[in-house]
Design a protein around this motif. Structure first.
Motif, PDB file in Angstrom:
ATOM      1  N   CYS A 105       0.830  -1.203   0.000  1.00 10.83           N
ATOM      2  CA  CYS A 105       0.000   0.000   0.000  1.00 10.83           C
ATOM      3  C   CYS A 105       0.869   1.259   0.000  1.00 10.83           C
ATOM      4  O   CYS A 105       0.616   2.210  -0.746  1.00 10.83           O
ATOM      5  CB  CYS A 105      -0.919   0.011   1.221  1.00 10.83           C
ATOM      6  N   ILE A 109       0.579   4.420  -2.847  1.00  9.17           N
ATOM      7  CA  ILE A 109      -0.226   5.631  -2.612  1.00  9.17           C
ATOM      8  C   ILE A 109       0.463   6.895  -3.131  1.00  9.17           C
ATOM      9  O   ILE A 109      -0.199   7.923  -3.314  1.00  9.17           O
ATOM     10  CB  ILE A 109      -0.591   5.824  -1.116  1.00  9.17           C
ATOM     11  N   TRP A 174      -9.562   0.969  -4.236  1.00 11.19           N
ATOM     12  CA  TRP A 174      -9.427   1.929  -3.133  1.00 11.19           C
ATOM     13  C   TRP A 174      -8.506   3.085  -3.518  1.00 11.19           C
ATOM     14  O   TRP A 174      -8.793   4.248  -3.209  1.00 11.19           O
ATOM     15  CB  TRP A 174      -8.886   1.202  -1.903  1.00 11.19           C
ATOM     16  N   LEU A 175      -7.442   2.796  -4.214  1.00  5.88           N
ATOM     17  CA  LEU A 175      -6.463   3.828  -4.553  1.00  5.88           C
ATOM     18  C   LEU A 175      -7.068   4.965  -5.372  1.00  5.88           C
ATOM     19  O   LEU A 175      -6.731   6.134  -5.172  1.00  5.88           O
ATOM     20  CB  LEU A 175      -5.289   3.207  -5.319  1.00  5.88           C
ATOM     21  N   GLY A 177     -10.379   5.553  -5.523  1.00  5.04           N
ATOM     22  CA  GLY A 177     -11.662   5.947  -4.960  1.00  5.04           C
ATOM     23  C   GLY A 177     -12.842   5.539  -5.802  1.00  5.04           C
ATOM     24  O   GLY A 177     -13.911   6.158  -5.731  1.00  5.04           O
ATOM     25  N   ARG A 227      -5.835   8.857  -5.315  1.00 12.01           N
ATOM     26  CA  ARG A 227      -6.499   9.848  -4.463  1.00 12.01           C
ATOM     27  C   ARG A 227      -6.298   9.573  -2.974  1.00 12.01           C
ATOM     28  O   ARG A 227      -7.055  10.076  -2.141  1.00 12.01           O
ATOM     29  CB  ARG A 227      -7.998   9.871  -4.773  1.00 12.01           C
ATOM     30  N   ARG A 228      -5.314   8.775  -2.609  1.00 12.29           N
ATOM     31  CA  ARG A 228      -5.141   8.405  -1.201  1.00 12.29           C
ATOM     32  C   ARG A 228      -3.850   8.980  -0.634  1.00 12.29           C
ATOM     33  O   ARG A 228      -2.923   9.290  -1.373  1.00 12.29           O
ATOM     34  CB  ARG A 228      -5.140   6.886  -1.057  1.00 12.29           C
ATOM     35  N   ASP A 229      -3.823   9.094   0.710  1.00  7.11           N
ATOM     36  CA  ASP A 229      -2.636   9.607   1.378  1.00  7.11           C
ATOM     37  C   ASP A 229      -2.429   8.846   2.680  1.00  7.11           C
ATOM     38  O   ASP A 229      -3.145   7.883   2.980  1.00  7.11           O
ATOM     39  CB  ASP A 229      -2.768  11.111   1.640  1.00  7.11           C
ATOM     40  N   GLU A 230      -1.459   9.279   3.457  1.00  8.93           N
ATOM     41  CA  GLU A 230      -1.107   8.572   4.690  1.00  8.93           C
ATOM     42  C   GLU A 230      -2.281   8.500   5.666  1.00  8.93           C
ATOM     43  O   GLU A 230      -2.513   7.473   6.300  1.00  8.93           O
ATOM     44  CB  GLU A 230       0.082   9.276   5.355  1.00  8.93           C
ATOM     45  N   THR A 232      -5.578   8.524   5.112  1.00  7.52           N
ATOM     46  CA  THR A 232      -6.597   7.555   4.700  1.00  7.52           C
ATOM     47  C   THR A 232      -6.052   6.136   4.739  1.00  7.52           C
ATOM     48  O   THR A 232      -6.807   5.182   4.951  1.00  7.52           O
ATOM     49  CB  THR A 232      -7.105   7.874   3.285  1.00  7.52           C
ATOM     50  N   LEU A 233      -4.753   5.975   4.566  1.00  5.71           N
ATOM     51  CA  LEU A 233      -4.157   4.643   4.615  1.00  5.71           C
ATOM     52  C   LEU A 233      -4.312   4.022   5.994  1.00  5.71           C
ATOM     53  O   LEU A 233      -4.583   2.823   6.123  1.00  5.71           O
ATOM     54  CB  LEU A 233      -2.677   4.707   4.230  1.00  5.71           C
ATOM     55  N   PHE A 236      -7.678   2.571   6.248  1.00 13.53           N
ATOM     56  CA  PHE A 236      -7.801   1.448   5.327  1.00 13.53           C
ATOM     57  C   PHE A 236      -7.153   0.188   5.876  1.00 13.53           C
ATOM     58  O   PHE A 236      -7.646  -0.930   5.669  1.00 13.53           O
ATOM     59  CB  PHE A 236      -7.149   1.834   3.997  1.00 13.53           C
TER      60      PHE A 236
END
Length: 381
Positions: A105, A109, A174-175, A177, A227-230, A232-233, A236
């Motif tokens: 992941c 990201i 997920w990555l 969205g 669209r993800r970052d630390e 939101t990780l 997740f």
């Protein structure tokens, strides 16, 4: 970005996801559980203690039509990973140590696009999972995620392919969205007995006996940004990777809406026309949208009743007639016939076997707890 609405669906919000989980608790075919346990069994390790910790009756492994709630499946998934220190379940020539999924992941990201995230995944998996080779192919209209053996898989081969495709599909969706719609998947093995579940997990257009696993989706998705970052990780990763591999396909929004509407209406059993009116659709449109998702109104109703029946038999002492009435059956006989059709077992027999196994596990735990003070006293002496 043309025709984006035909190639992906917005993921539900966390609140919507919680509602779906609570209202329509899904179940998983027991074949997926047997696949997860294949590595442990091959190594001669006992599986009953892990099954009992996940609240899964070991006797269900011998029932081909048995199903378990998805949360118990996710719990078992993570328990096996923890015990073996192997997120590959002991199925491969080298272990995939715990934490590998988190670093997969983290390596994706920061990618600018989905295409680059897939390429990073391919490179990462080549390091930690050399038994399976992953590659991405692209034409003007189609993208294909291909998975092939680099050496023969001797343990849990079917599950190994199912697991890796689900893991990658869930992560990639997920990555960006969005729920990536798999237009078709060709699997490199004969059709398994539990293949009906593939419409819920992968796609209704699943074929078998292919040379290589090939999952096809729209090529324009490869250009979508990550669209993800630390922050939101971290959310997740809670319950992952077990949680990730048990989710329904996120592009099945209409089936989930129908399922929730049917659940809210119980014990009434509304018709397709009534549900369509409630969802502000024509019956024909509702039928077509369910068909597009690889489902139907009757299949959705049957799956809801099946999952609720299994949950109540496992967790309550309700009389069968009461369960039948609450699930909208005309009488206990109709419920009996439906349950046998779903699971191959009579509901009373299913409950007895389940409770007997659960009772045995509880007695073992009590005996262990009773014995532990003696052991401590002995050690103190």
């Amino acid at each position: 970005m043309r025709h984006a609405e035909k190639t992906a669906r917005h993921l539900p919000t966390s609140a919507a996801t919680t509602r779906v989980s609570a209202a329509g608790r899904a179940t998983v075919a027991i074949a997926f559980v047997r696949g997860m346990l294949a590595g442990l069994r091959h190594a001669g390790c006992p599986t009953a203690p892990l099954l009992e910790r996940a609240h899964i009756a070991p006797v269900l492994l011998d029932e081909p039509s048995a199903r378990i709630p998805v949360d118990r499946y996710a719990a078992l998934y993570n328990l096996i990973n923890e015990q073996l220190d192997d997120e590959g379940f002991g199925l491969f020539s080298q272990p995939m140590r715990c934490g590998a999924f988190e670093f997969l992941c983290r390596s994706t990201i920061t990618a600018p696009t989905l295409s680059e995230a897939i390429e990073r995944s391919v490179r990462f998996l080549r390091l930690v999972l050399p038994d399976l080779g992953v590659r991405l192919e692209r034409t003007d209209e189609r993208a294909r995620l291909c998975i092939a053996e680099t050496r023969p898989l001797l343990i849990g081969r079917v599950f190994a392919f199912e697991w890796l495709l689900r893991l990658l599909h869930g992560l990639l969706s997920w990555l960006i969205g969005r729920g990536i719609v798999l237009d078709s998947v060709a699997f490199p093995y004969p059709r398994p007995q539990h293949a009906d579940d593939y419409a819920l997990i992968f796609t209704a257009d699943s074929t078998f006996d292919a040379a290589t696993l090939t999952a096809s989706f729209a090529a324009n998705l490869l250009d979508w940004p990550i669209r993800r970052d630390e922050a939101t990780l971290q959310t997740f990763l809670e319950g992952a990777p077990g949680k990730l591999t048990t989710l329904y396909r996120r592009d099945r929004e209409m089936a989930l809406r129908v399922r929730n509407a049917l659940r809210d209406a119980l014990p009434a059993s509304p018709s397709l026309a009534a549900i369509a009116h409630q969802l502000h659709l024509s019956p024909r449109t509702l039928h077509r949208r369910l068909e597009d998702e690889g489902s139907s109104f009757q299949a959705t109703k049957d799956a809801l009743r099946r999952d609720l029946a299994i949950d109540r038999l496992a967790k309550s002492k309700q009389a069968l007639a009461q369960i039948a009435a609450e699930l909208g059956f005309a009488d206990a006989a109709a419920f009996y016939r439906a349950f046998v059709r779903w699971t191959g077992m009579a509901p009373a027999y299913y409950r007895r076997r389940l409770h007997a196994a659960t009772g045995n596990g509880a007695r073992k735990r009590r005996q262990g707890s009773a014995a532990s003070p003696v052991a401590s006293d002995g050690a103190a002496e």
